[in-house]
Design an enzyme around this catalytic site. Sequence first.
Site, PDB file in Angstrom:
ATOM      1  N   HIS A  14      -3.933 -58.091 -46.270  1.00 36.60           N
ATOM      2  CA  HIS A  14      -3.004 -56.966 -46.363  1.00 36.60           C
ATOM      3  C   HIS A  14      -3.676 -55.818 -47.070  1.00 36.60           C
ATOM      4  CE1 HIS A  14       1.165 -59.049 -46.114  1.00 36.60           C
ATOM      5  NE2 HIS A  14       0.580 -58.906 -44.957  1.00 36.60           N
ATOM      6  N   ALA A  15      -3.005 -54.690 -47.043  1.00 36.23           N
ATOM      7  CA  ALA A  15      -3.303 -53.603 -47.959  1.00 36.23           C
ATOM      8  C   ALA A  15      -4.785 -53.347 -48.139  1.00 36.23           C
ATOM      9  CB  ALA A  15      -2.644 -53.908 -49.297  1.00 36.23           C
TER      10      ALA A  15
END
Lengths: 86, 575
Positions: A14-15
């Site tokens: 993620h991210a």
Amino acid sequence: MEKQFVIKSENGLHARPAGVLAKRAADFKSSIEIQTSKGSANAKSIMSVMALGIVSGATIKIVTEGEDEREALEALEELLTSNVSE
Amino acid sequence: MFPGRSAAPGIAIGKAFRVQHTSNTARQTENISASSVHEEQAKLDSAVERARLELREIINSTKKSLGQDESAIFEAHLMILEDPEFVAHARASIENQLLSAQSALQTRTEYFISTFEAMDSEYMRARAADVKDIGQRLQNHLSGQACIDLSNFSEDVVIVADELSPSEVSNLDTKFVRGLITEQGGRTSHVTIIARTLEIPMIVGAKDIVSKVSDGDLIVFDGEVGEAFVRPDAELLTKFVSQKKQVDALHFENKALIGEASITLDGRKVVLAGNIGTPRDLVVLKRHDAEGVGLFRTEFLFMDRASMPSENEQFEAYKEVLQGCMPHMVVIRTMDIGGDKELSYLKIEKEDNPFLGVRGIRLCLQNKPIFKTQLRAILRASHYGKLGIMFPMVSSLEELLEAKALLEEVRIELLKENVPVAKHLQVGVMIEVPAAALISDTLAKHCDFFSIGTNDLIQYCCAVDRMNKTLVPLYSPYHPGVLRLVYQVIQSAKKEQIWVGVCGEIAGNPNLALLLLGMGLDEFSMSPASILPIRKLFRSCSYSHLQSWVKEILELQSASQIEHRLTELLKTAHV
């Protein structure tokens, strides 16, 4: 070329880790694809990588194709095995 | 009454200004003929180019008004704009699927928004908002519509919106916008962070409010409570007005102290500095008239990320703070990782007692390459301001000497590379281990200042885990043992003629701040919001009077006795 990886980082891909990966992938001329059970994505696009919602423990396959496919795969391997996480 | 959730504190009173975003979702897919492909692509290209220019401008202006961290949102928007699977994909589908520029963009935007919103993570939902924001910006350019403009009002308003994007609040009229209410939005969204930074009260999650109020309706709310009242009756309005008056009066009284010296009636002058965590806090420091930074925690640079920040990235952050605080000093604390703060990219062995384990300077001395990178970045930044560098968790002279030797090594390296480094910089020790307090006479001979980190000093001195709820009464800054240690450190500093500060919460606590002032403390570093009230207090006291308290207090036998006596004395302190 292709190779499978198990995502080790606690928060999946993620991210920031997705950003780190996409940035690194963008350094290469070859096309780079991430394949998962849910679909595949252009590894150079942080948005597509994030959209896959890859969680910790998931298995992904990275497929590179082009003039620098070997270098690209090696670079991403290094990144993924060095525990990319948040 | 509209219930919502508190997002930024403060009392808001103003007339409703409604913001309802027209949704693009209703629009039907528009097909084009093959002959218009180039024309549509050119339209998209020009919209992208204009959005790019706008974003660059916003990045520059928000950097100035809100700081680096807020401008990072728009850097992220630029990244989205350049993502090969976003605009470039839409551009291709103009040709492949014969879609108009607007339809192609809308399809692509909706795809990412719905994908991100469906994911079970607040972070990804915030990314959906980013995509929406940038999509809206592009659509506005394509259709020739103006962006919603919240930058120019002529009377007090409360913005009532279905949602607000960072772009919309980036140039908010801070003179007349008194409050923000949104139907959507988490408390951690960027917009709420901006609201808190600008000190504009805000409520989020007020369902259906936009359709139920009219423009011009009077709205009042307390941002801390999170309930909005529309067209309040006279009684309620009076209550809010008087609350606001109180808050404003306090604010006003404090504001009058901006630019004034932190000095007692009999001329003892001290430094009231702020504790900060990121360069974004510079705005807050300015607002509360901090006389420098007594504790710049550098951990933020290292946490929540996949890899070590580069030397340059660190340099930029340190430089920004040092430049922003001139002519005052900034004390940068080298990384205090370990204890409860872990890094995913740095293997730290699991410890049974992490607070007694490898943290602070111990971790740095065990991981010298990382430490040296930070020291290089700090020294490079030293050229741009007035620097104090401070090592956390020092418990012995050897650690201080080793850290200083590394610093010198790095300094010589930089000089050899012809990199400018400040000639005068101060090196200090953060006193938070009782043993360090007890050998402060020795340490004082080898450094330029002490900063007493009382939050940890109390924990170590009393052997009380400050996170353990059942032990709260035992964790007391009034404990005579703690205060004796603090006094000893101040005396050691005086003897060697170095300055000494406190960077724990007690520096902003009126009772204890007066006692510390009486003990001869030189610098008080606290949460910026406490600075002006403490300045006001100090300016009303006499130093010689406070000095006379010290002996009496140190002879008391328990924390509760000391707290009680200080509270009594506080009432008599004002001359």
